[in-house]
Write an enzyme that holds these catalytic residues in place. Sequence first.
Site, PDB file in Angstrom:
ATOM      1  N   ASP A 198     -16.715   8.701  -1.175  1.00  0.00           N
ATOM      2  CA  ASP A 198     -15.335   8.284  -0.465  1.00  0.00           C
ATOM      3  C   ASP A 198     -14.865   9.731   0.321  1.00  0.00           C
ATOM      4  O   ASP A 198     -15.520  10.724   0.010  1.00  0.00           O
ATOM      5  CB  ASP A 198     -14.296   7.849  -1.415  1.00  0.00           C
ATOM      6  CG  ASP A 198     -12.910   7.478  -0.920  1.00  0.00           C
ATOM      7  OD1 ASP A 198     -12.736   7.446   0.311  1.00  0.00           O
ATOM      8  OD2 ASP A 198     -11.991   7.360  -1.653  1.00  0.00           O
TER       9      ASP A 198
ATOM     10  N   CYS B  76     -16.113   3.058   1.201  1.00  0.00           N
ATOM     11  CA  CYS B  76     -15.082   2.285   1.419  1.00  0.00           C
ATOM     12  C   CYS B  76     -14.380   2.410   2.812  1.00  0.00           C
ATOM     13  O   CYS B  76     -13.755   1.571   3.442  1.00  0.00           O
ATOM     14  CB  CYS B  76     -13.749   2.517   0.468  1.00  0.00           C
ATOM     15  SG  CYS B  76     -13.249   4.058   0.505  1.00  0.00           S
TER      16      CYS B  76
ATOM     17  N   HIS C 147      -7.604   0.822  -6.175  1.00  0.00           N
ATOM     18  CA  HIS C 147      -7.504   0.229  -5.030  1.00  0.00           C
ATOM     19  C   HIS C 147      -8.516  -1.054  -5.539  1.00  0.00           C
ATOM     20  O   HIS C 147      -9.798  -1.470  -5.117  1.00  0.00           O
ATOM     21  CB  HIS C 147      -8.587   1.090  -4.166  1.00  0.00           C
ATOM     22  CG  HIS C 147      -8.480   0.590  -2.406  1.00  0.00           C
ATOM     23  ND1 HIS C 147      -7.707  -0.406  -2.412  1.00  0.00           N
ATOM     24  CD2 HIS C 147      -9.015   0.993  -1.744  1.00  0.00           C
ATOM     25  CE1 HIS C 147      -7.785  -0.530  -1.127  1.00  0.00           C
ATOM     26  NE2 HIS C 147      -8.562   0.347  -0.535  1.00  0.00           N
TER      27      HIS C 147
ATOM     28  N   ARG D  74       0.883  -1.149   0.111  1.00  0.00           N
ATOM     29  CA  ARG D  74       0.018  -0.075  -0.164  1.00  0.00           C
ATOM     30  C   ARG D  74       0.917   1.107  -0.010  1.00  0.00           C
ATOM     31  O   ARG D  74       1.757   1.322   0.823  1.00  0.00           O
ATOM     32  CB  ARG D  74      -0.927  -0.018   1.279  1.00  0.00           C
ATOM     33  CG  ARG D  74      -1.601   1.477   1.314  1.00  0.00           C
ATOM     34  CD  ARG D  74      -2.488   1.685   2.580  1.00  0.00           C
ATOM     35  NE  ARG D  74      -3.807   1.146   1.913  1.00  0.00           N
ATOM     36  CZ  ARG D  74      -4.975   1.219   2.646  1.00  0.00           C
ATOM     37  NH1 ARG D  74      -4.985   2.164   3.427  1.00  0.00           N
ATOM     38  NH2 ARG D  74      -6.053   0.747   2.071  1.00  0.00           N
TER      39      ARG D  74
ATOM     40  N   ARG E  35     -13.865  -7.348   2.789  1.00  0.00           N
ATOM     41  CA  ARG E  35     -12.406  -7.124   2.633  1.00  0.00           C
ATOM     42  C   ARG E  35     -11.651  -8.545   2.681  1.00  0.00           C
ATOM     43  O   ARG E  35     -10.856  -8.788   2.188  1.00  0.00           O
ATOM     44  CB  ARG E  35     -12.054  -5.946   3.386  1.00  0.00           C
ATOM     45  CG  ARG E  35     -12.349  -4.535   2.967  1.00  0.00           C
ATOM     46  CD  ARG E  35     -12.297  -3.973   1.449  1.00  0.00           C
ATOM     47  NE  ARG E  35     -10.841  -4.105   1.188  1.00  0.00           N
ATOM     48  CZ  ARG E  35      -9.929  -3.210   1.462  1.00  0.00           C
ATOM     49  NH1 ARG E  35     -10.351  -2.235   2.400  1.00  0.00           N
ATOM     50  NH2 ARG E  35      -8.683  -3.147   0.975  1.00  0.00           N
TER      51      ARG E  35
ATOM     52  N   GLN F 299     -10.502  -3.389  -2.922  1.00  0.00           N
ATOM     53  CA  GLN F 299     -11.634  -2.860  -2.336  1.00  0.00           C
ATOM     54  C   GLN F 299     -12.821  -2.980  -3.217  1.00  0.00           C
ATOM     55  O   GLN F 299     -13.844  -3.314  -2.872  1.00  0.00           O
ATOM     56  CB  GLN F 299     -11.393  -1.383  -2.256  1.00  0.00           C
ATOM     57  CG  GLN F 299     -12.623  -0.525  -1.796  1.00  0.00           C
ATOM     58  CD  GLN F 299     -12.984  -0.717  -0.389  1.00  0.00           C
ATOM     59  OE1 GLN F 299     -12.222  -0.818   0.761  1.00  0.00           O
ATOM     60  NE2 GLN F 299     -14.220  -1.026  -0.037  1.00  0.00           N
TER      61      GLN F 299
HETATM   62  N1  NVA Z   1      -9.411   7.408  -1.550  1.00  0.00           N
HETATM   63  C1  NVA Z   1      -9.125   7.379  -0.145  1.00  0.00           C
HETATM   64  C2  NVA Z   1      -9.433   5.588   0.023  1.00  0.00           C
HETATM   65  C3  NVA Z   1      -9.168   5.122   1.343  1.00  0.00           C
HETATM   66  C4  NVA Z   1      -9.296   3.868   1.468  1.00  0.00           C
HETATM   67  C5  NVA Z   1      -7.424   7.442   0.263  1.00  0.00           C
HETATM   68  O1  NVA Z   1      -6.885   7.124  -0.706  1.00  0.00           O
HETATM   69  O2  NVA Z   1      -7.146   7.982   1.167  1.00  0.00           O
HETATM   70  N1   CP Z   2     -11.129   0.727   2.657  1.00  0.00           N
HETATM   71  C1   CP Z   2      -9.790   0.841   3.040  1.00  0.00           C
HETATM   72  O1   CP Z   2      -8.993   0.554   2.374  1.00  0.00           O
HETATM   73  O2   CP Z   2      -9.671   0.719   4.495  1.00  0.00           O
HETATM   74  P1   CP Z   2      -8.151   1.078   5.327  1.00  0.00           P
HETATM   75  O3   CP Z   2      -7.501   2.546   4.636  1.00  0.00           O
HETATM   76  O4   CP Z   2      -8.505   1.009   6.847  1.00  0.00           O
HETATM   77  O5   CP Z   2      -7.518   0.030   4.793  1.00  0.00           O
END
Ligand code: NVA
Ligand code: CP
Length: 340
Positions: free
Chosen positions: A231, A272, A135, A108, A317, A138
């Site tokens: 989101d 998400c 993602h 990540r 998930r 997700q």
């Molecule tokens: N768009 C958000 C998704 C988090 C799961 C981010 O990248 O912070």
């Molecule tokens: N939705 C998601 O990816 O959550 P986290 O950022 O907590 O992993």
Amino acid sequence: MNNHFQGQSLLKEIDFTPAELTYLIDFASHLKALKAQHIPHSYLQGKNIALLFEKTSTRTRSAFTVAANDLGAHPEFLGQHDIQFGTKESVADTAKVLGSMFDGIEFRGFSQQTVADLAKYSGVPVWNGLTDDWHPTQILADFLTLKEHFGYLKGLTLTYVGDGRNNMANSLLVAGSMLGINVHIGAPAALQPAAEIVALAQKYAANSGSTVLVTDDPKAAVAQADALYTDVWVSMGEDVDYGQRIKQLLPFQINTELLAATGKETTIVMHCLPALHDLKTQVGAELGAKYQMDAFEITDEVFNSPQSVVFEEAANRLPAIKAVMAATLGDLFIPDSLFE
Ligand code: NVA
Ligand code: CP
């Protein structure tokens, strides 16, 4: 042994075919049922999994950890500040080292190029646990949730409202179009998806028989939606003026009025997570006081309404990630003939 997915990485959705994505969603459903019935599924017995995180995470980290354990593997968390990666060691060198010890790597972080390079240089399957662009684990969980709720995917209409340029908008738009879901994006002109992402989605939609709509009119975006999705308005790693974002995106907040504007009583609400639906977080409280708001991308009322499936998505998930890990590393029998 014929496992169609063996050794593959999941870097972005478009590396897979619609049939392959569908298989992974259905396999996730199967693994979820096995777990519910306490039927062992330790397909990764003796394997070691590296969990590499440049950005923070609750769901993704937890799901990869528990999925690895359920599959009989050993997960090892390697946080941004725990290893040399990025500061004293290049992506390629790190990948070579990790690939010599671990059987699979979750990543990540920020750059899509990093996750691609990890796969290129490690020689083991690499799974994208979120980058700035995509993602994929997700949306597998999200589409599993949709399928559980409605019984099918093809022909559903999913509307994403909010920041239309982020990883979630990209993934939902492109992967949804691959699977025959009509995807509507409601976002102001300045925050609409990049032209090449829309073009990609349109290409897939033409094949799957679905439609793509990108509009700055919130009501037009949500009309007839089976699912409303949003989101956070500012994603991890973005350095933007919150005040300006709020002004741009307030008309796209999921609230009772926007939900009613779908014209359907059966619309479900998705996110998400994490979500700024109240002021019970440090960030929520600070922003709430500064901008006189009590919620941001979704109101607390809708977030906690019976139409909200956000915690089902979060729970999904686990089986979605488990399916990806097992399919790509598990020496399973998944013959190529299923995908011809
Ligand atoms: N768009 C958000 C998704 C988090 C799961 C981010 O990248 O912070
Ligand atoms: N939705 C998601 O990816 O959550 P986290 O950022 O907590 O992993």
